[in-house]
Design an enzyme around this catalytic site. Structure first.
Site: not given
Length: 339
Positions: A305-307, A163
């Site tokens: 984050g960001e995967g 996300e």
């Protein structure tokens, strides 16, 4: 839509009736594992990972050929409470950065040969400020979950969930507090760098939000509606869709785990097909994983984050599958087995 016409009813039914594990495939993997040219158990968690892959793909020789990282981006009205050092405009700017290939997740996907899709969720329309109103109405929340289910439409055999959203560690902390109790201090961390007065405002926002919506927080989907965000609803939908299509999931950090926690609270078996790629340096994440009885694959002190953590873990999952399918048996290699 269900006969009652309430948007969440279809999801409640789905969560109650998810397909179960393929124990035959798991058994086949474990039987082959003991014939491979290595001491039994010597690959440690890699052996458990390949058994997990078999269990949830239904394949007796599981492979990872089309891994995908899906990153969902959303904005949050609670950022108006000045809880984060970055403005909400950064969410859209980072989505553009993803598209241009300039973010950390782009580089990790290149390194690990992973596909990447980014879904921006009405960034120009933040969710409601959870300290004053519900984040979403039921129809919007359900529609966003349904949108998230489309993340797998292009085809994948391993889904990594991540996300982007300024303010969303506040949202994740509120969800965790509502689902598992404790105090705001148990769940709130610095996120993108909230310290001092920013941290105090963040703590206050989580307390106020949970107190305001308390009458609705006995139902996990209502927790998602009242306290969540579009990216969190979409991740929950993606996790459910993956289960229906026999696609194992690697969940990223604190915020992605909050989406999984909503499903876990509704049905603990709903996330059995999920592995948690890493434990974030965000303090609440380790507690959240413990509440769900989940052990992360990696602990690298990351909190981006960001995967990114899920994407790094995907390479371990790929390696586990290749070891299982590509290694010779003792008989094939002419190697003496243990007595």
């Amino acid at each position: 839509m269900s006969a009652s016409g309430l948007p969440f009813d279809d999801f409640r039914e789905l969560i109650r009736n998810l397909p179960g594990p393929d124990l035959g495939a798991e058994r086949a993997v474990r039987e082959r594992e003991v014939t491979l040219t290595k001491p039994a158990g010597s690959l440690g968690r890699l052996e458990e990972i390949v058994a997990w892959l078999a269990t949830w793909t239904g394949k007796r020789t599981p492979q990872v050929n089309r891994p995908l990282v899906a990153v969902f981006a959303g904005n949050h009205g609670v950022t108006a409470k000045n809880i984060t050092p970055f403005p909400p405009s950064v969410t859209a700017q980072m989505v553009e950065n993803f598209a241009a290939g300039g973010a950390a997740i782009n580089q990790i996907c290149i390194a690990n040969d992973l596909g990447l899709k980014v879904f921006d969720l009405a960034l120009e329309h933040p969710t409601g400020d959870i300290t004053e109103e519900a984040a979403m109405d039921e129809r919007t929340c359900a529609a966003t979950m349904a949108f998230g289910m489309e993340a797998i439409a292009g085809g994948t055999d391993l889904l990594c969930i991540g996300e982007m959203g300024i303010g969303n560690t506040t949202i994740a902390a509120a969800i965790a507090l509502a689902l598992f109790g404790g105090t705001a201090e148990d769940w709130v961390g610095p996120g993108t760098g909230s310290t001092g007065e920013l941290m105090q405002r963040k703590l206050a926002a989580v307390r106020q939000a949970v107190a305001l919506h308390q009458p609705h927080l006995q139902d996990p989907l209502e927790v998602l509606r009242c306290l969540g965000g579009r990216e969190i609803a979409a991740m929950a939908g993606a996790i459910l869709a993956a289960r229906m299509e026999k696609i194992p999931v690697i969940v990223d950090g604190f915020v992605a785990s909050a989406a999984a926690a909503v499903l876990y609270a509704a049905n603990p078996e709903a996330i059995d097909h999920c592995m948690f790629g890493h434990v974030s340096a965000e303090p609440g994440h380790r507690k959240l994983l413990a509440k769900m009885g989940k052990e992360p694959l990696l602990d690298l002190g990351m909190r981006l984050g960001e995967g990114t953590g899920a994407a790094l873990a995907a390479n371990i999952v790929k390696a586990a599958a290749l070891c299982h399918s590509g290694m010779a048996t003792f008989e094939q290699a002419g190697v003496s087995a243990s007595k």
